[in-house]
Write a protein that holds these residues in place. Structure first.
Motif, PDB file in Angstrom:
ATOM      1  N   GLU A 373       0.977 -33.099  50.467  1.00  0.00           N
ATOM      2  CA  GLU A 373       1.402 -33.220  49.073  1.00  0.00           C
ATOM      3  C   GLU A 373       0.227 -32.996  48.126  1.00  0.00           C
ATOM      4  O   GLU A 373       0.395 -32.422  47.042  1.00  0.00           O
ATOM      5  CB  GLU A 373       2.026 -34.605  48.852  1.00  0.00           C
ATOM      6  N   ARG A 387       4.924 -27.472  55.303  1.00  0.00           N
ATOM      7  CA  ARG A 387       6.283 -27.618  54.770  1.00  0.00           C
ATOM      8  C   ARG A 387       7.094 -28.588  55.618  1.00  0.00           C
ATOM      9  O   ARG A 387       7.935 -29.335  55.096  1.00  0.00           O
ATOM     10  CB  ARG A 387       6.965 -26.251  54.689  1.00  0.00           C
ATOM     11  N   GLN A 388       6.863 -28.569  56.927  1.00  0.00           N
ATOM     12  CA  GLN A 388       7.505 -29.567  57.781  1.00  0.00           C
ATOM     13  C   GLN A 388       7.078 -30.979  57.373  1.00  0.00           C
ATOM     14  O   GLN A 388       7.901 -31.901  57.298  1.00  0.00           O
ATOM     15  CB  GLN A 388       7.124 -29.323  59.248  1.00  0.00           C
ATOM     16  N   ARG A 391       8.725 -32.105  54.113  1.00  0.00           N
ATOM     17  CA  ARG A 391      10.105 -32.526  54.331  1.00  0.00           C
ATOM     18  C   ARG A 391      10.138 -33.913  54.965  1.00  0.00           C
ATOM     19  O   ARG A 391      10.927 -34.773  54.588  1.00  0.00           O
ATOM     20  CB  ARG A 391      10.822 -31.516  55.227  1.00  0.00           C
ATOM     21  N   ALA A 394       9.338 -36.739  52.420  1.00  0.00           N
ATOM     22  CA  ALA A 394      10.464 -37.060  51.538  1.00  0.00           C
ATOM     23  C   ALA A 394      11.514 -37.883  52.274  1.00  0.00           C
ATOM     24  O   ALA A 394      12.058 -38.865  51.727  1.00  0.00           O
ATOM     25  CB  ALA A 394      11.078 -35.770  50.999  1.00  0.00           C
ATOM     26  N   LEU A 395      11.829 -37.505  53.529  1.00  0.00           N
ATOM     27  CA  LEU A 395      12.815 -38.256  54.308  1.00  0.00           C
ATOM     28  C   LEU A 395      12.309 -39.664  54.622  1.00  0.00           C
ATOM     29  O   LEU A 395      13.081 -40.629  54.588  1.00  0.00           O
ATOM     30  CB  LEU A 395      13.137 -37.512  55.608  1.00  0.00           C
ATOM     31  N   THR A 419      14.872 -38.530  62.352  1.00  0.00           N
ATOM     32  CA  THR A 419      14.026 -37.947  61.305  1.00  0.00           C
ATOM     33  C   THR A 419      12.965 -37.037  61.902  1.00  0.00           C
ATOM     34  O   THR A 419      12.697 -35.949  61.379  1.00  0.00           O
ATOM     35  CB  THR A 419      13.370 -39.079  60.488  1.00  0.00           C
ATOM     36  N   GLU A 422      14.548 -33.776  62.935  1.00  0.00           N
ATOM     37  CA  GLU A 422      14.927 -32.905  61.823  1.00  0.00           C
ATOM     38  C   GLU A 422      13.737 -32.134  61.265  1.00  0.00           C
ATOM     39  O   GLU A 422      13.931 -31.138  60.561  1.00  0.00           O
ATOM     40  CB  GLU A 422      15.563 -33.738  60.708  1.00  0.00           C
ATOM     41  N   CYS A 423      12.537 -32.591  61.570  1.00  0.00           N
ATOM     42  CA  CYS A 423      11.342 -31.987  60.968  1.00  0.00           C
ATOM     43  C   CYS A 423      10.413 -31.318  61.976  1.00  0.00           C
ATOM     44  O   CYS A 423       9.655 -30.417  61.599  1.00  0.00           O
ATOM     45  CB  CYS A 423      10.566 -33.039  60.191  1.00  0.00           C
ATOM     46  N   ALA A 448      14.276 -27.091  63.981  1.00  0.00           N
ATOM     47  CA  ALA A 448      13.023 -27.091  63.224  1.00  0.00           C
ATOM     48  C   ALA A 448      11.915 -26.384  63.990  1.00  0.00           C
ATOM     49  O   ALA A 448      10.832 -26.896  64.146  1.00  0.00           O
ATOM     50  CB  ALA A 448      12.600 -28.526  62.888  1.00  0.00           C
TER      51      ALA A 448
END
Length: 459
Positions: A373, A387-388, A391, A394-395, A419, A422-423, A448
């Motif tokens: 970030e 980018r993974q 994501r 945020a989750l 989670t 998903e990443c 992913a």
């Protein structure tokens, strides 16, 4: 017949000094440190007081109700015993003020037995090593910083944060047999909030509340932790209960200590607090104990930090006494500022085998997500792996960090695996292969697939 003393030397704040002619010291010749006295005066003044210093014939007392309206010829009668609080099964579901008096219009408890407050801590030979978890259904606690029976741990926060709402939720959701609540200098809205929350959740019948409101005498603020802990200790020892003590706010308790210390003209220490601040706090926190062959007392307190300053004397001293802290910041439990020093006694032993690996992996990825970030905010080029991480960050915040989220530990661990899937791909987790094969949702992980650049970033 009780002897009446009227030779008041001076009145400073809520402190009075009287001259007591005695032939010796102790019970045979006069009052003892910690003894109670009753102070009465003209126009209906009547209050309990406590002996806090003896210097020859001069006895210093702190008056529970304050000294406003106290005449200089008031009568002082020493009662020959220390402060006591009502203890019986009848106190469950009751509310008491800072002097131990019922304030909820319930049945009279004057005939019930009492126990002394402020006694010594437990003999170490009667303690056992903390080894049982208190489930709170708060993911940021249960998954990442477990609350363990007999632990003493504060919530560090600042004014304006929802620490009281968070404390109430833990009191409601924690798997404790008895909850003892101690409110220190609460405004009426906060007191009403706690009571309403406990009643609405159906836990009030197993709750005892001791509340000193902001409009009540400051001196009584010093008695609330001692009364709450004396009652908790009795429930744990005599009835084998798992007791959770909630205290808010211990900074108000320390400020009351400072006010009394100034009135007694003691030499101030750091920022005006008394030199024995550490000892005063430790006397209360060390009441946390897992009793051999009986129940346990666990202490969860709120300590507000003026100016968000961790070096302030109250949080600074508290950190040396307690076994970690929960850092509430921005409406969420900060995973980096929080710590439970006893969690290793239960993770993977009382909890599921994957708990330790999941906890470490989630925190590692969230730390990397924070770095990603920062790269994004500075307009650096982002890799697929970055980018993974974005994501995932945020989750993580949405699913775990919000203090309003409630779910059992096993459900939270399953959500952690979901989670991660998903990443990231399974080989990116760097976890034990047998745990990955058992818990990683393979169908979700296939979604992913990172690019070669992302795989290089992992190495």
């Amino acid at each position: 017949m009780l002897v009446v003393h009227t030779r008041i030397v001076d009145i400073v704040g809520d402190i009075i000094r009287i001259r007591v002619a005695t032939s010796g010291s102790g019970r045979a010749g006069g009052p003892c440190l910690g003894d109670l006295a009753r102070v009465t005066g003209g126009e209906g003044f009547d209050s309990l007081a406590q002996v806090i210093m003896i210097d020859g014939e001069l006895v210093t007392l702190q008056v529970n109700a304050g000294t406003k309206g106290l005449p200089n010829n008031a009568a002082v009668r020493f009662m020959g015993s220390a402060m006591q609080v009502t203890y019986s099964p009848s106190i469950l579901g009751r509310v008491f003020d800072g002097g131990g008096r019922p304030v909820d219009a319930g049945p009279d408890l004057s005939a019930d037995p009492t126990v002394p407050i402020g006694g010594a801590t437990v003999n170490p030979m009667k303690r056992i090593l903390a080894s049982r978890m208190i489930r709170t259904d708060v993911p940021m606690i249960d998954v990442f910083n477990c609350l363990v029976e007999s632990q003493k741990i504060p919530i560090f926060s600042v004014s304006g944060e929802p620490y009281n709402a968070f404390l109430a939720r833990i009191g409601i959701q924690a798997d404790a047999d008895v909850v003892v609540f101690g409110g220190l200098g609460l405004i009426f809205d906060d007191y009403a909030f706690f009571r309403q929350q406990f009643e609405d959740a159906g836990v009030f019948p197993r709750t005892v509340m001791f509340v000193n409101q902001a409009s009540d005498p400051v001196v009584e603020r010093l008695l609330v932790p001692d009364m709450a802990l004396a009652v908790a200790e009795k429930f744990a020892v005599e009835e084998g209960k798992r007791v959770l003590v909630l205290l808010t706010d211990m900074t108000a308790f320390a400020d009351a200590l400072k006010e009394v210390s100034i009135a007694m003209e003691r030499v101030p220490a750091n920022r005006g607090y008394p030199g024995d601040l550490y000892s005063q706090l430790a006397r209360r926190y060390e009441k946390a104990c897992d009793f051999r062959g009986s129940g346990s007392v666990t202490i969860l307190s709120v300590t507000t930090m003026p100016g968000n300053d961790l070096t302030h004397p109250v949080p600074d001293n508290t950190g040396y006494i307690t076994e970690g802290q929960f850092y509430l910041h921005g409406g969420a439990i900060d995973p980096f500022g929080s710590l439970s020093r006893l969690k290793q006694h239960v993770i993977g032993k009382e909890t599921r085998e994957d708990h330790g690996q999941v906890m470490n992996t989630m925190i590692r990825f969230y730390s990397e997500a924070r770095d990603a970030e920062q790269k994004q905010s500075m307009a650096f080029d982002l890799s697929d792996y970055d980018r993974q991480l974005l994501r995932f960050g945020a989750l993580f915040r949405d699913r775990f960090m919000d203090i309003r989220i409630a779910m059992p530990l096993e459900e939270a661990l399953d959500l952690c695996w979901t989670t991660l899937a998903e990443c990231f791909r399974a080989e990116q987790l760097l976890m034990k292969q047998d745990l990955v094969e058992r818990y990683f949702p393979g169908s979700e992980g296939d979604r992913a697939a990172p690019s070669r650049e992302g795989e290089e970033a992992m190495t």
